[in-house]
Write an enzyme that holds these catalytic residues in place. Structure first.
Site, PDB file in Angstrom:
ATOM      1  CG  ASN A   9      68.718  81.489 -18.198  1.00  0.00           C
ATOM      2  OD1 ASN A   9      68.649  82.322 -19.104  1.00  0.00           O
ATOM      3  ND2 ASN A   9      69.073  81.794 -16.957  1.00  0.00           N
ATOM      4  CE  LYS A  11      72.843  81.390 -16.771  1.00  0.00           C
ATOM      5  NZ  LYS A  11      73.714  81.241 -15.600  1.00  0.00           N
ATOM      6  CG  HIS A  94      68.808  83.475 -13.029  1.00  0.00           C
ATOM      7  ND1 HIS A  94      70.106  83.837 -12.762  1.00  0.00           N
ATOM      8  CD2 HIS A  94      68.857  82.202 -13.493  1.00  0.00           C
ATOM      9  CE1 HIS A  94      70.908  82.832 -13.057  1.00  0.00           C
ATOM     10  NE2 HIS A  94      70.178  81.829 -13.499  1.00  0.00           N
ATOM     11  CD  GLU A  96      73.452  84.462 -14.070  1.00  0.00           C
ATOM     12  OE1 GLU A  96      72.811  84.702 -15.109  1.00  0.00           O
ATOM     13  OE2 GLU A  96      74.075  83.399 -13.902  1.00  0.00           O
ATOM     14  CD  GLU A 166      68.535  78.335 -11.330  1.00  0.00           C
ATOM     15  OE1 GLU A 166      68.839  77.570 -12.244  1.00  0.00           O
ATOM     16  OE2 GLU A 166      68.633  79.566 -11.409  1.00  0.00           O
ATOM     17  N   GLY A 172      76.802  77.764 -12.725  1.00  0.00           N
ATOM     18  CA  GLY A 172      77.937  78.096 -13.569  1.00  0.00           C
ATOM     19  C   GLY A 172      79.285  77.749 -12.965  1.00  0.00           C
ATOM     20  CB  SER A 212      76.856  72.724 -12.359  1.00  0.00           C
ATOM     21  OG  SER A 212      77.508  73.971 -12.224  1.00  0.00           O
TER      22      SER A 212
HETATM   23  C1  PEP Z   1      71.243  78.963 -14.359  1.00  0.00           C
HETATM   24  O1  PEP Z   1      71.861  79.987 -14.583  1.00  0.00           O
HETATM   25  O2  PEP Z   1      70.023  78.984 -14.142  1.00  0.00           O
HETATM   26  C2  PEP Z   1      72.002  77.727 -14.325  1.00  0.00           C
HETATM   27  C3  PEP Z   1      71.466  76.678 -13.762  1.00  0.00           C
HETATM   28  O3  PEP Z   1      73.258  77.771 -14.898  1.00  0.00           O
HETATM   29  P1  PEP Z   1      74.271  76.538 -15.082  1.00  0.00           P
HETATM   30  O4  PEP Z   1      73.459  75.373 -15.565  1.00  0.00           O
HETATM   31  O5  PEP Z   1      75.252  77.013 -16.080  1.00  0.00           O
HETATM   32  O6  PEP Z   1      74.864  76.283 -13.739  1.00  0.00           O
END
Ligand code: PEP
Length: 249
Positions: A9, A11, A94, A96, A166, A172, A212
């Protein structure tokens, strides 16, 4: 056998030129080194058609779609438009989108129906914030998300869906769920799906971990029975890291 998937992703990152370069680097690697893992990249909407032209084996996803099929919704992008650009997947729900754009599971259900109607496979994201986990409410919260967004679907529709667990506290932040925490929640989600849709659908469901995930921890996360791959944010912006995560299986 359920499909193993690693999805990147991007973003709101990458100029068009940078995006094409990254997409080509990932695609070229897997052209030369074929894998059974489904590799997906999710660039911003505006890059989809150009990135699509750079891909042969790697699949394309959008990061969101509108909750209406078409019409006077300035600035929105419909599922049909996304499909017409060559994408096969769409990330929905997601954290966000949930946090900044107030998307809830009833709205996400509508989006899922529209995506399926356009033969787009939804990657449905769910997960709890830290306070909910600390309060011991994370299973209830994820159950509610999954039930509201997915339980009114038919088994055939559900079989087109990928779920991404998630934990929001891991996105992040550099803090990753432990393999045991990921496995525990993935097994819980699979059992939920089993209770509503039966064994074949639950056994075939791909459940991704996101939060992460990086080359240094992917192998340990993916080695769990119910972890079928990853939804990758930050580490998907670097071709070498993203490729290394795919190779972690
Ligand atoms: C995400 O935003 O779906 C995600 C998993 O981000 P990150 O890997 O940066 O934690």
């Amino acid at each position: 056998m359920r499909k193993l998937i690693v999805a990147g992703n991007w973003k709101m990152n990458m100029t068009l030129q940078e995006g094409i370069e990254l997409a080509k680097a990932v695609n070229d690697f897997f052209d030369k080194n074929p894998t059974d893992v489904e590799v997906i990249i999710a660039p911003p909407f505006i890059h989809l058609p150009d990135v699509a032209r750079s891909l042969t084996g790697v699949q394309l996803s959008a990061q969101n779609c509108a909750s209406e099929p078409k019409g006077a919704y300035t600035g929105e992008v419909s599922a049909g438009m996304i499909r017409s650009c060559g994408a096969r997947y769409v990330i929905l729900g997601h954290s966000e989108r949930r946090t900044y754009f107030k998307e809830d599971d009833n709205l996400l259900h509508k989006k899922i129906i529209l995506a399926l109607g356009q033969e787009l496979k939804p990657i449905f994201c769910c997960g709890e914030v830290l306070a909910e986990r600390e309060a011991g409410n994370h299973f209830n919260l994820v159950r509610e998300q999954v039930e509201t967004a997915l339980f009114a679907l038919g088994a055939e529709e559900l079989s087109q869906i990928v779920i991404a667990y998630e934990p929001i506290w891991a996105i992040g932040t550099g803090v990753t769920a432990t393999p045991a925490q990921a496995q525990e929640m993935h097994a819980f989600i699979r059992d939920l799906i089993r209770s509503q849709f039966g064994d074949p659908v639950a056994d075939d469901l791909t459940i991704l971990y996101g939060g992460s995930c990086k080359p240094s921890n992917a192998r340990e996360l993916f080695s769990n029975t119910d972890v079928d791959g990853g939804l990758i944010g930050g580490a998907s912006l670097d071709a070498d890291d993203f490729i290394a995560i795919v190779l972690s299986f």
